[in-house]
Design a protein around this motif. Sequence first.
Motif, mmCIF file in Angstrom:
data_model
loop_
_atom_site.group_PDB
_atom_site.id
_atom_site.type_symbol
_atom_site.label_atom_id
_atom_site.label_comp_id
_atom_site.label_asym_id
_atom_site.label_seq_id
_atom_site.Cartn_x
_atom_site.Cartn_y
_atom_site.Cartn_z
ATOM 1 N N MET A 1 0.836 -1.173 0.000
ATOM 2 C CA MET A 1 0.000 0.000 0.000
ATOM 3 C C MET A 1 0.887 1.246 0.000
ATOM 4 O O MET A 1 1.866 1.315 0.716
ATOM 5 C CB MET A 1 -0.890 -0.005 1.243
ATOM 6 N N VAL A 2 0.505 2.196 -0.814
ATOM 7 C CA VAL A 2 1.269 3.427 -0.932
ATOM 8 C C VAL A 2 0.674 4.474 0.003
ATOM 9 O O VAL A 2 -0.535 4.710 0.002
ATOM 10 C CB VAL A 2 1.229 3.947 -2.386
ATOM 11 N N LYS A 3 1.531 5.065 0.809
ATOM 12 C CA LYS A 3 1.085 6.132 1.710
ATOM 13 C C LYS A 3 1.893 7.379 1.405
ATOM 14 O O LYS A 3 3.085 7.309 1.153
ATOM 15 C CB LYS A 3 1.293 5.727 3.160
ATOM 16 N N LEU A 4 1.214 8.504 1.450
ATOM 17 C CA LEU A 4 1.862 9.771 1.152
ATOM 18 C C LEU A 4 1.336 10.820 2.121
ATOM 19 O O LEU A 4 0.133 10.980 2.269
ATOM 20 C CB LEU A 4 1.546 10.201 -0.290
ATOM 21 N N ARG A 5 2.246 11.480 2.773
ATOM 22 C CA ARG A 5 1.872 12.587 3.655
ATOM 23 C C ARG A 5 2.412 13.869 3.043
ATOM 24 O O ARG A 5 3.561 13.911 2.579
ATOM 25 C CB ARG A 5 2.491 12.398 5.035
ATOM 26 N N LEU A 6 1.563 14.865 3.047
ATOM 27 C CA LEU A 6 2.011 16.152 2.522
ATOM 28 C C LEU A 6 3.101 16.716 3.427
ATOM 29 O O LEU A 6 2.973 16.706 4.652
ATOM 30 C CB LEU A 6 0.844 17.138 2.466
ATOM 31 N N ARG A 7 4.144 17.180 2.802
ATOM 32 C CA ARG A 7 5.220 17.816 3.562
ATOM 33 C C ARG A 7 4.819 19.257 3.867
ATOM 34 O O ARG A 7 3.918 19.812 3.238
ATOM 35 C CB ARG A 7 6.513 17.790 2.754
ATOM 36 N N GLU A 8 5.530 19.826 4.783
ATOM 37 C CA GLU A 8 5.236 21.207 5.128
ATOM 38 C C GLU A 8 5.559 22.101 3.929
ATOM 39 O O GLU A 8 6.600 21.960 3.288
ATOM 40 C CB GLU A 8 6.106 21.627 6.321
ATOM 41 N N ASN A 9 4.656 22.998 3.600
ATOM 42 C CA ASN A 9 4.804 23.936 2.475
ATOM 43 C C ASN A 9 4.983 23.233 1.125
ATOM 44 O O ASN A 9 5.623 23.761 0.230
ATOM 45 C CB ASN A 9 5.980 24.893 2.713
ATOM 46 N N GLU A 10 4.416 22.040 0.963
ATOM 47 C CA GLU A 10 4.503 21.325 -0.322
ATOM 48 C C GLU A 10 3.221 21.594 -1.096
ATOM 49 O O GLU A 10 2.117 21.462 -0.565
ATOM 50 C CB GLU A 10 4.655 19.822 -0.082
ATOM 51 N N ASN A 11 3.379 21.978 -2.355
ATOM 52 C CA ASN A 11 2.171 22.225 -3.135
ATOM 53 C C ASN A 11 1.622 20.906 -3.692
ATOM 54 O O ASN A 11 2.266 19.873 -3.662
ATOM 55 C CB ASN A 11 2.410 23.262 -4.247
ATOM 56 N N VAL A 12 0.403 20.971 -4.195
ATOM 57 C CA VAL A 12 -0.317 19.767 -4.613
ATOM 58 C C VAL A 12 0.365 19.106 -5.807
ATOM 59 O O VAL A 12 0.455 17.875 -5.866
ATOM 60 C CB VAL A 12 -1.787 20.121 -4.937
ATOM 61 N N GLN A 13 0.866 19.902 -6.741
ATOM 62 C CA GLN A 13 1.508 19.314 -7.921
ATOM 63 C C GLN A 13 2.704 18.453 -7.537
ATOM 64 O O GLN A 13 2.904 17.371 -8.099
ATOM 65 C CB GLN A 13 1.965 20.411 -8.901
ATOM 66 N N ASP A 14 3.498 18.934 -6.600
ATOM 67 C CA ASP A 14 4.657 18.155 -6.158
ATOM 68 C C ASP A 14 4.224 16.870 -5.463
ATOM 69 O O ASP A 14 4.824 15.815 -5.633
ATOM 70 C CB ASP A 14 5.545 18.969 -5.229
ATOM 71 N N ALA A 15 3.169 16.958 -4.672
ATOM 72 C CA ALA A 15 2.664 15.782 -3.972
ATOM 73 C C ALA A 15 2.134 14.749 -4.967
ATOM 74 O O ALA A 15 2.375 13.554 -4.814
ATOM 75 C CB ALA A 15 1.565 16.175 -2.992
ATOM 76 N N VAL A 16 1.426 15.217 -5.988
ATOM 77 C CA VAL A 16 0.906 14.299 -7.017
ATOM 78 C C VAL A 16 2.058 13.643 -7.755
ATOM 79 O O VAL A 16 2.029 12.438 -8.035
ATOM 80 C CB VAL A 16 -0.025 15.044 -8.000
ATOM 81 N N ARG A 17 3.095 14.388 -8.052
ATOM 82 C CA ARG A 17 4.267 13.839 -8.740
ATOM 83 C C ARG A 17 4.923 12.749 -7.882
ATOM 84 O O ARG A 17 5.268 11.675 -8.381
ATOM 85 C CB ARG A 17 5.262 14.950 -9.046
ATOM 86 N N GLU A 24 4.176 3.920 -9.267
ATOM 87 C CA GLU A 24 4.914 3.223 -10.318
ATOM 88 C C GLU A 24 5.984 2.311 -9.719
ATOM 89 O O GLU A 24 6.155 1.175 -10.149
ATOM 90 C CB GLU A 24 5.561 4.229 -11.267
ATOM 91 N N HIS A 25 6.672 2.792 -8.719
ATOM 92 C CA HIS A 25 7.732 2.009 -8.081
ATOM 93 C C HIS A 25 7.162 0.770 -7.390
ATOM 94 O O HIS A 25 7.791 -0.289 -7.374
ATOM 95 C CB HIS A 25 8.502 2.871 -7.081
ATOM 96 N N ALA A 26 5.967 0.887 -6.833
ATOM 97 C CA ALA A 26 5.339 -0.233 -6.132
ATOM 98 C C ALA A 26 4.768 -1.266 -7.104
ATOM 99 O O ALA A 26 4.395 -2.359 -6.688
ATOM 100 C CB ALA A 26 4.237 0.278 -5.212
ATOM 101 N N GLY A 27 4.683 -0.930 -8.396
ATOM 102 C CA GLY A 27 4.182 -1.878 -9.394
ATOM 103 C C GLY A 27 2.664 -1.944 -9.455
ATOM 104 O O GLY A 27 2.109 -2.899 -9.998
ATOM 105 N N ILE A 28 2.001 -0.946 -8.927
ATOM 106 C CA ILE A 28 0.541 -0.973 -8.889
ATOM 107 C C ILE A 28 -0.055 -0.795 -10.284
ATOM 108 O O ILE A 28 -1.022 -1.466 -10.643
ATOM 109 C CB ILE A 28 0.015 0.108 -7.921
#
Length: 62
Positions: A1-17, A24-28
């Motif tokens: 399962m892939v988990k992602l937490r927004l970093r402080e002052n991270e914009n949405v585009q960077d988080a989506v990237r 992709e790395h997890a092979g999903i």
Amino acid sequence: MVKLRLRENENVQDAVRRFRKLVEHAGIKREMRRREFYEKPSEENRRQKRRNERRARMNSGR
């Protein structure tokens, strides 16, 4: 399962990237494509056999 937490002052585009990279790395994506349609066990075995033959041919040439 892939988990992602927004970093402080991270914009949405960077988080989506970052999320796309993690997925992709997890092979999903590959797994989803493989499971998109039902594949009979005989077809799955045939595909695996061809894959192994190709690998054997590639490794024997080295």
